[in-house]
Design a protein around this motif. Structure first.
Motif, PDB file in Angstrom:
ATOM      1  N   THR A 104      54.849  -0.521 -39.276  1.00 60.60           N
ATOM      2  CA  THR A 104      55.390  -0.850 -37.951  1.00 60.60           C
ATOM      3  C   THR A 104      54.564  -1.979 -37.335  1.00 60.60           C
ATOM      4  O   THR A 104      55.105  -2.948 -36.804  1.00 60.60           O
ATOM      5  N   LEU A 105      53.229  -1.860 -37.432  1.00 64.68           N
ATOM      6  CA  LEU A 105      52.370  -2.895 -36.852  1.00 64.68           C
ATOM      7  C   LEU A 105      52.520  -4.219 -37.604  1.00 64.68           C
ATOM      8  O   LEU A 105      52.355  -5.300 -37.062  1.00 64.68           O
ATOM      9  N   PHE A 106      52.828  -4.089 -38.857  1.00 69.19           N
ATOM     10  CA  PHE A 106      52.995  -5.243 -39.732  1.00 69.19           C
ATOM     11  C   PHE A 106      54.350  -5.909 -39.547  1.00 69.19           C
ATOM     12  O   PHE A 106      54.537  -7.072 -39.853  1.00 69.19           O
ATOM     13  N   GLY A 107      55.321  -5.103 -39.082  1.00 71.17           N
ATOM     14  CA  GLY A 107      56.667  -5.635 -38.918  1.00 71.17           C
ATOM     15  C   GLY A 107      57.512  -5.485 -40.175  1.00 71.17           C
ATOM     16  O   GLY A 107      58.503  -6.192 -40.354  1.00 71.17           O
ATOM     17  N   VAL A 108      57.146  -4.562 -41.074  1.00 70.89           N
ATOM     18  CA  VAL A 108      57.967  -4.308 -42.261  1.00 70.89           C
ATOM     19  C   VAL A 108      59.061  -3.309 -41.876  1.00 70.89           C
ATOM     20  O   VAL A 108      58.759  -2.251 -41.314  1.00 70.89           O
ATOM     21  N   PRO A 109      60.334  -3.628 -42.144  1.00 73.44           N
ATOM     22  CA  PRO A 109      61.413  -2.719 -41.737  1.00 73.44           C
ATOM     23  C   PRO A 109      61.320  -1.363 -42.436  1.00 73.44           C
ATOM     24  O   PRO A 109      60.920  -1.293 -43.605  1.00 73.44           O
ATOM     25  N   PRO A 110      61.687  -0.257 -41.701  1.00 68.77           N
ATOM     26  CA  PRO A 110      61.545   1.101 -42.259  1.00 68.77           C
ATOM     27  C   PRO A 110      62.224   1.281 -43.612  1.00 68.77           C
ATOM     28  O   PRO A 110      61.730   2.017 -44.463  1.00 68.77           O
ATOM     29  N   GLU A 111      63.359   0.588 -43.830  1.00 67.82           N
ATOM     30  CA  GLU A 111      64.061   0.819 -45.105  1.00 67.82           C
ATOM     31  C   GLU A 111      63.251   0.321 -46.316  1.00 67.82           C
ATOM     32  O   GLU A 111      63.524   0.691 -47.452  1.00 67.82           O
ATOM     33  N   ASP A 112      62.238  -0.533 -46.060  1.00 69.15           N
ATOM     34  CA  ASP A 112      61.426  -1.041 -47.176  1.00 69.15           C
ATOM     35  C   ASP A 112      60.185  -0.199 -47.430  1.00 69.15           C
ATOM     36  O   ASP A 112      59.408  -0.474 -48.352  1.00 69.15           O
ATOM     37  N   GLU A 113      59.978   0.838 -46.589  1.00 66.54           N
ATOM     38  CA  GLU A 113      58.740   1.616 -46.725  1.00 66.54           C
ATOM     39  C   GLU A 113      58.618   2.352 -48.066  1.00 66.54           C
ATOM     40  O   GLU A 113      57.531   2.367 -48.656  1.00 66.54           O
ATOM     41  N   PRO A 114      59.706   2.951 -48.591  1.00 63.42           N
ATOM     42  CA  PRO A 114      59.555   3.616 -49.895  1.00 63.42           C
ATOM     43  C   PRO A 114      59.053   2.651 -50.974  1.00 63.42           C
ATOM     44  O   PRO A 114      58.232   3.012 -51.820  1.00 63.42           O
ATOM     45  N   ARG A 115      59.523   1.409 -50.910  1.00 62.71           N
ATOM     46  CA  ARG A 115      59.089   0.419 -51.899  1.00 62.71           C
ATOM     47  C   ARG A 115      57.586   0.138 -51.745  1.00 62.71           C
ATOM     48  O   ARG A 115      56.837   0.054 -52.718  1.00 62.71           O
ATOM     49  N   MET A 116      57.135   0.012 -50.474  1.00 58.37           N
ATOM     50  CA  MET A 116      55.712  -0.239 -50.216  1.00 58.37           C
ATOM     51  C   MET A 116      54.860   0.942 -50.694  1.00 58.37           C
ATOM     52  O   MET A 116      53.787   0.763 -51.240  1.00 58.37           O
ATOM     53  N   LEU A 117      55.374   2.155 -50.470  1.00 65.92           N
ATOM     54  CA  LEU A 117      54.624   3.352 -50.875  1.00 65.92           C
ATOM     55  C   LEU A 117      54.478   3.379 -52.399  1.00 65.92           C
ATOM     56  O   LEU A 117      53.396   3.606 -52.939  1.00 65.92           O
ATOM     57  N   LYS A 118      55.572   3.094 -53.083  1.00 67.84           N
ATOM     58  CA  LYS A 118      55.543   3.142 -54.551  1.00 67.84           C
ATOM     59  C   LYS A 118      54.568   2.082 -55.082  1.00 67.84           C
ATOM     60  O   LYS A 118      53.746   2.364 -55.966  1.00 67.84           O
ATOM     61  N   LEU A 119      54.646   0.876 -54.535  1.00 62.50           N
ATOM     62  CA  LEU A 119      53.756  -0.190 -55.016  1.00 62.50           C
ATOM     63  C   LEU A 119      52.291   0.166 -54.767  1.00 62.50           C
ATOM     64  O   LEU A 119      51.434  -0.072 -55.609  1.00 62.50           O
ATOM     65  N   THR A 120      52.008   0.758 -53.592  1.00 63.83           N
ATOM     66  CA  THR A 120      50.616   1.128 -53.301  1.00 63.83           C
ATOM     67  C   THR A 120      50.133   2.210 -54.260  1.00 63.83           C
ATOM     68  O   THR A 120      49.000   2.172 -54.750  1.00 63.83           O
ATOM     69  N   GLN A 121      51.006   3.184 -54.533  1.00 65.49           N
ATOM     70  CA  GLN A 121      50.584   4.261 -55.433  1.00 65.49           C
ATOM     71  C   GLN A 121      50.315   3.721 -56.841  1.00 65.49           C
ATOM     72  O   GLN A 121      49.387   4.146 -57.515  1.00 65.49           O
ATOM     73  N   ALA A 139      47.265 -15.742 -47.812  1.00 66.75           N
ATOM     74  CA  ALA A 139      48.151 -14.971 -46.919  1.00 66.75           C
ATOM     75  C   ALA A 139      48.622 -13.712 -47.654  1.00 66.75           C
ATOM     76  O   ALA A 139      48.523 -12.590 -47.148  1.00 66.75           O
ATOM     77  N   ASN A 140      49.060 -13.893 -48.899  1.00 64.63           N
ATOM     78  CA  ASN A 140      49.519 -12.732 -49.673  1.00 64.63           C
ATOM     79  C   ASN A 140      48.391 -11.740 -49.926  1.00 64.63           C
ATOM     80  O   ASN A 140      48.590 -10.523 -49.919  1.00 64.63           O
ATOM     81  N   GLY A 141      47.183 -12.270 -50.167  1.00 68.59           N
ATOM     82  CA  GLY A 141      46.015 -11.402 -50.374  1.00 68.59           C
ATOM     83  C   GLY A 141      45.789 -10.516 -49.165  1.00 68.59           C
ATOM     84  O   GLY A 141      45.496  -9.324 -49.280  1.00 68.59           O
ATOM     85  N   TYR A 142      45.931 -11.112 -47.987  1.00 68.34           N
ATOM     86  CA  TYR A 142      45.782 -10.365 -46.735  1.00 68.34           C
ATOM     87  C   TYR A 142      46.844  -9.270 -46.631  1.00 68.34           C
ATOM     88  O   TYR A 142      46.555  -8.105 -46.341  1.00 68.34           O
ATOM     89  N   TYR A 143      48.110  -9.663 -46.836  1.00 73.15           N
ATOM     90  CA  TYR A 143      49.195  -8.683 -46.679  1.00 73.15           C
ATOM     91  C   TYR A 143      48.983  -7.500 -47.620  1.00 73.15           C
ATOM     92  O   TYR A 143      49.103  -6.344 -47.222  1.00 73.15           O
ATOM     93  N   VAL A 144      48.668  -7.818 -48.878  1.00 70.69           N
ATOM     94  CA  VAL A 144      48.536  -6.742 -49.862  1.00 70.69           C
ATOM     95  C   VAL A 144      47.358  -5.833 -49.484  1.00 70.69           C
ATOM     96  O   VAL A 144      47.468  -4.606 -49.519  1.00 70.69           O
ATOM     97  N   ALA A 145      46.223  -6.453 -49.081  1.00 71.54           N
ATOM     98  CA  ALA A 145      45.045  -5.639 -48.743  1.00 71.54           C
ATOM     99  C   ALA A 145      45.379  -4.701 -47.593  1.00 71.54           C
ATOM    100  O   ALA A 145      45.083  -3.501 -47.645  1.00 71.54           O
ATOM    101  N   ILE A 146      46.021  -5.219 -46.565  1.00 75.77           N
ATOM    102  CA  ILE A 146      46.310  -4.371 -45.396  1.00 75.77           C
ATOM    103  C   ILE A 146      47.398  -3.345 -45.728  1.00 75.77           C
ATOM    104  O   ILE A 146      47.297  -2.177 -45.368  1.00 75.77           O
ATOM    105  N   ALA A 147      48.415  -3.805 -46.459  1.00 77.33           N
ATOM    106  CA  ALA A 147      49.516  -2.895 -46.795  1.00 77.33           C
ATOM    107  C   ALA A 147      49.031  -1.744 -47.673  1.00 77.33           C
ATOM    108  O   ALA A 147      49.542  -0.634 -47.596  1.00 77.33           O
TER     109      ALA A 147
END
Ligand code: HEM
Length: 433
Positions: free
Chosen positions: A174-191, A262-270
């Motif tokens: 939410t703070l990042f501005g990633v839409p909720p429908e993309d959250e499962p994808r972010m969760l999977k990538l982080t795991q 920029a991508n390094g930042y996004y990935v680290a925070i995400a």
């Protein structure tokens, strides 16, 4: 002329202990890994591990030594080698696909001074405690939704899978501005990103590969970059007040932030922004279930919740290590460290150092002071620490009044990782107030 060699006087860590500290598998069993750290602190607080397939490493286990190494970022670099421990074959593969460099991710972790300071200052203001405290109302709304969802389970659930995993992800996205429908994808990538050695997180096409660690990272990063490139372009065209807009439109040393950084930042925070927090949240509950006097105390006095948060983070220490590299010959705890020697900083060990924490294995929210080192120390100290603590405090404040009793309903399971991880599953039974 005859060459003379100095005898090797470095303290060599016994094989079985060295393997435990290095192997991702050991971290699925707290008793094994904390047992090895305790042995090291008592017998060889700074020793060398030689494990086949890995570079020789100094294992740093004492709270004081971790601080000493981390505060001296010129003498102990992050970026001269891999700041994350990988086996030699994985590092060789990374170099092969990355023009000879181990810097596969241009995030703060892969930077040294002065570059590190220039990039950290892009967001350091945004993460200051005064700024973070303004997010409390927004975070509380998300915490309430999450608690409502937990309470809808009929008295039994997996505290990690059904609850703790989702809320910190929601907050950071939410703070990042990633839409909720993309959250499962972010969760999977982080795991996948943090669970490279965990068979349950691996991509099937890579799982059997001898360099699985490096290949998982390369594949996951490609997916992350593909995603964030689009979002970044959108925020450059139409900026708003989210964190992604701040990074996408920042200038470093007078120039627009390059794509890789920029991508390094996004990935680290995400990634760093939620797995750590969800593990600590689950660890806090598990700690109270094992040491129930804490549950009684915090239920009787909710003003103890900030102390519960600190103890949960200390006791869980979800970041298991970062690496440093000596830039010149130096001394630490009476040992000679040579230039280019590698050091593994073991945060969970520092967090249970008996010299700093009485009865260190015990979960005890009344510890005062609680000077844990789970967020690291020095210039690389966790950027998101105030956000993590706010999130956890608000979540416990919203959750605990609704719960009358909680008990374990099965064995907790931990992720197979020597890097970032913790709880994968915490089955509970609960009654509501
Ligand atoms: C770095 C722990 C939550 C973002 C770190 C480091 C540790 C850590 C040990 C390395 C410090 C060092 O090298 O000295 C934790 C723990 C967390 C947590 C235990 C939760 C309980 C977060 C959150 C965010 C975040 C919520 C972002 C929203 C970062 C970033 C870095 C970092 C960007 C790299 C900083 C640098 O190299 O300058 N964290 N973290 N972390 N963390 Fe966290």
């Amino acid at each position: 002329m005859a060459t003379t060699f100095e005898p090797d006087t470095r303290p060599m860590i016994p094989d079985d202990i060295a393997r435990i500290v290095v192997s991702p598998k050991s971290y699925t069993n707290d008793e094994v890994v904390y047992g090895a750290f305790k042995w090291l602190r008592e017998n060889m607080p700074l020793g060398v591990a030689e494990v086949p397939g890995y570079d020789p490493l100094w294992i740093v286990t004492k709270h004081a030594d971790i601080r000493e190494v981390e505060k001296n970022a010129k003498l102990f670099h992050n970026a001269d080698h891999n700041p994350v421990l990988n086996d030699q074959a994985s590092d060789a593969f990374t170099r092969e696909i990355n023009n000879g460099s181990l810097r596969i991710l241009s995030s703060l972790t892969y930077m040294d001074p002065p570059e590190h300071g220039s990039f950290r200052s892009v967001t350091s203001n945004w993460f200051l405690p005064g700024k973070i405290s303004k997010l409390e109302d927004q975070v509380r709304v998300l915490a309430r939704q999450s608690v409502e969802n937990l309470l809808s389970f009929d008295g039994e659930c997996d505290f990690v899978k059904d609850f703790a995993l989702h809320y910190p992800l929601r907050v950071i996205m939410t703070l990042f501005g990633v839409p909720p429908e993309d959250e499962p994808r972010m969760l999977k990538l982080t795991q996948e990103f943090f669970g490279v050695h965990d068979p349950e997180e691996q991509r099937p096409e890579i799982a059997a590969d001898p360099v699985v660690g490096a290949k998982m990272w390369a594949a996951t990063l490609e997916d992350f970059y593909g995603y964030f490139d689009k979002l970044s372009a959108a925020r450059r065209e139409q900026p708003n007040d989210d964190l992604l807009s701040l990074i996408a439109n920042s200038r470093v040393n007078g120039l627009p932030i390059p794509r890789a950084e920029a991508n390094g930042y996004y990935v680290a925070i995400a990634t760093a922004g939620h797995d750590t927090t969800s593990s600590s949240t689950a660890g806090g509950l598990h700690g109270m279930l094992l040491y129930p006097e804490n549950w009684d105390k915090v239920k009787a006095d909710p003003a103890m919740i900030p102390k519960l948060v600190d103890e949960a983070i200390r006791w869980t220490a979800p970041v298991k290590h970062f690496m440093r590299n000596a830039t010149e010959d130096t001394e630490l705890r009476g040992q000679t460290i040579r230039a280019m020697d590698r050091l593994m900083i073991c945060y969970p060990s520092g967090c249970r150092d008996e010299e700093v924490f009485a009865d260190a294995d015990r979960f005890d929210i009344t510890r005062s002071p609680n000077q844990h080192i789970a967020f690291g120390f020095g210039p690389h100290m966790c950027l998101g620490q105030h956000l993590a603590k706010l999130e956890m405090r608000v979540l416990y404040e919203e959750l605990l009044p609704h719960l009358k009793s909680v008990e374990l309903a099965g064995e907790p399971r931990l992720v197979e990782t020597n890097f970032v991880g913790g709880y994968k599953s915490l089955p509970i039974r609960f009654t509501k107030n």
